[in-house]
Design a protein around this motif. Structure first.
Motif, PDB file in Angstrom:
ATOM      1  N   ASP A   1     -47.946  -5.923  28.351  1.00  0.00           N
ATOM      2  CA  ASP A   1     -47.564  -6.765  27.217  1.00  0.00           C
ATOM      3  C   ASP A   1     -48.277  -8.110  27.271  1.00  0.00           C
ATOM      4  O   ASP A   1     -48.649  -8.675  26.228  1.00  0.00           O
TER       5      ASP A   1
ATOM      6  N   SER B   1     -50.339  -8.245  23.761  1.00  0.00           N
ATOM      7  CA  SER B   1     -49.699  -9.006  22.681  1.00  0.00           C
ATOM      8  C   SER B   1     -50.642  -9.993  22.000  1.00  0.00           C
ATOM      9  O   SER B   1     -50.690 -10.058  20.768  1.00  0.00           O
TER      10      SER B   1
ATOM     11  N   ASN C   1     -52.635  -8.374  19.382  1.00  0.00           N
ATOM     12  CA  ASN C   1     -51.876  -7.666  18.344  1.00  0.00           C
ATOM     13  C   ASN C   1     -51.872  -6.165  18.598  1.00  0.00           C
ATOM     14  O   ASN C   1     -51.994  -5.357  17.678  1.00  0.00           O
TER      15      ASN C   1
ATOM     16  N   ILE D   1     -49.939  -2.762  20.754  1.00  0.00           N
ATOM     17  CA  ILE D   1     -48.697  -2.277  21.335  1.00  0.00           C
ATOM     18  C   ILE D   1     -48.962  -0.946  22.036  1.00  0.00           C
ATOM     19  O   ILE D   1     -50.037  -0.354  21.878  1.00  0.00           O
TER      20      ILE D   1
END
Length: 491
Positions: A466, A470, A473, A475
């Motif tokens: 993460d 992150s 952008n 996941i």
């Protein structure tokens, strides 16, 4: 600047640990599994040395006692006398109390409260030894192989005797060279230029190697009457695979007359089958001539070649990158052959025609059978379209999440590094494949090589993912027994 970096096993509990720290040649850490205090340092030849730091046991050397002053000795004598006085006084009071309360004397000690006597001095039953699964043993073997490859640039040779005849090795096996007993000042010192069963090597080869045994199998002695191995290396496809040159499309990583370097594995380390469990034709773990085996006849799980671990329809296999992949009896036979060949150039897609060269041991009509191939992930070199996303079962998803929730003591990556290279490191730590979504992030997308940094202590692998995804952008989504990286919002 000195750097202490790499993977190692805790000498106390065998937990797999990784360290990457700059600024000094040695550091001290506590094992997150058993809390052992470890001293980790880099040796002169850039090898990681790990030892357990013993706690102070209160013993004072004799030479130190002679330096004590007379006054200190007098104080010790006074303390001893005082202690003896209180002990004598306590015994006297206890005797008086017993005389005043005869009920106490008449109690039967055999019916005393067990909770009050649970700490009594006496023999204590040893704790049951931890049962290590065969998958974990393959994983630990993969760590040792990977360490050797990273240090030398090549895989271990099938036989360590340089004077062996072609196709007739008599020396010590690649498994002998990876014996953990050799890593620390061991009392065992084999003669690598002698035959494996030479009298000079008898003390070395007569030992049982639990790290090479499948706990589900009962036979632990080979037909040669030596302690056996339940693991063999993969030499490729066909009965002559071990004798092929390393650039042959049917050649595997292990062979009699070849030394495989990292760059020789053209299909990719994560797509090349390195070692596997066997359920028959056992031999000594030190015997080079029986330490590798080829893929020759279907079925490849519990079939004529003897590959398997005791389960009826599946088996874990060790890949060249050190990861463990589970294969199913439903997997297309051609996928087993392509995994066994390290440079056939074929994708792991059963719908794509092609075989790793012309194998004399594979019937031509076997290619007409195309069993359903479950979740096998093509490498990034594959030109075919990726498999469609499938919903992962709750059990599989839970197992994946548990691996990604593993804590890492420390991970320092201060220099900007391409994202895809960092993901390879995290993939190795988690033991789960991490891929990009080919539709959203194709191989040509510069996002794959975006420089990132990563730093943290006692973070889970999921938290580290993460941290680097992150800001971009991105996941992660569980899919097809792997973790898929996708865009958080579709542009």
């Amino acid at each position: 600047m000195a750097i202490v970096a790499g993977e190692f096993l805790c000498p106390n509990c065998a937990a797999r640990l990784r360290i990457h720290q700059s600024g000094q040649k040695q550091t001290e850490i506590d094992c997150p599994e058993c809390a052992a205090h470890l001293l980790v340092e880099m040796t002169a030849d850039n090898q990681i040395s790990v030892m357990t730091r013993p706690e102070f046991d209160g013993t004072v050397p004799v030479a130190t006692l002679h330096r004590f002053s007379i006054s200190v000795a007098i104080i010790l004598i006074l303390i001893t006398c005082t202690t003896l006085f209180f002990i004598i006084d306590f015994d006297s009071n206890e005797q008086k109390s017993s005389e005043e309360n005869p009920e106490i004397v008449n109690q039967n000690p055999s019916v005393a409260d067990p909770e009050l006597t649970s700490n009594a001095v006496g023999p204590v039953a040893p704790a049951a030894p931890e049962k290590i699964s065969f998958e974990d043993r393959l994983q630990r073997l993969g760590i040792r192989i990977n360490d050797y490859r990273l240090n030398t640039g090549q895989f271990t040779t099938a036989g360590w005797n340089p004077n062996q005849e072609p196709g007739k090795p008599t020396g010590l096996s690649w498994l002998a060279g990876l014996d953990p007993e050799l890593e620390a000042a061991s009392k065992f010192s084999p003669n690598w230029n002698a035959d494996w069963n030479s009298p000079v090597n008898d003390r070395f080869v007569r030992r049982s190697r639990n790290d090479l045994l499948n706990p589900e199998l009962k036979i632990v002695v080979g037909s040669d009457r030596y302690p056996a191995t339940h693991i063999v290396g993969i030499s490729g496809v066909g009965v002559d695979a071990a004798e092929l040159p390393k650039d042959h499309p049917r050649a595997g990583i292990f062979g009699w007359n070849r030394v495989t370097r990292t760059e020789d594995v053209i299909d990719g380390l994560s797509n090349s089958w390195l070692a596997s469990g066997i359920t028959e034709r056992f031999s000594s773990w030190a015997n080079a001539s029986q330490s590798i085996r080829a893929v020759t006849a279907e079925p490849y799980i519990n079939g004529p070649d003897g590959f398997g671990t005791g389960a009826p329809d599946r088996m874990p296999i060790l890949m060249a990158d050190g990861s463990v992949r589970e294969m199913s009896a439903k997997t297309a036979p051609t996928i087993f052959r392509r995994l066994a060949a390290m440079a056939d150039g074929l994708p792991l897609d059963p719908e794509v025609a092609g075989e790793p060269g012309k194998s004399t041991s594979t019937p031509s009509d076997s290619l007409t059978n195309k069993p359903i191939m479950p979740e096998v992930v093509p490498s990034e070199q594959t030109t075919s379209s990726p498999p469609p996303l499938k919903t992962v079962s709750p059990e599989v998803q839970q197992a994946m999440l548990e691996k990604f929730n593993q804590k890492v003591i420390s991970f320092e990556l201060n220099q900007p590094t391409p994202l895809n290279e960092v993901l390879v490191e995290l993939e190795a730590l988690a033991g789960v494949t991490i891929d990009f979504d080919e539709e959203q992030i194709p191989q040509t997308d510069p996002l794959r090589k975006m420089p990132v940094t990563l730093s943290g202590k006692m973070l889970s692998i999921a938290e580290m993912l993460d941290q680097i995804l992150s800001p971009l952008n991105l996941i992660t989504t569980p899919a097809n027994d792997r973790m898929l990286i996708r865009r958080a919002t579709t542009q």
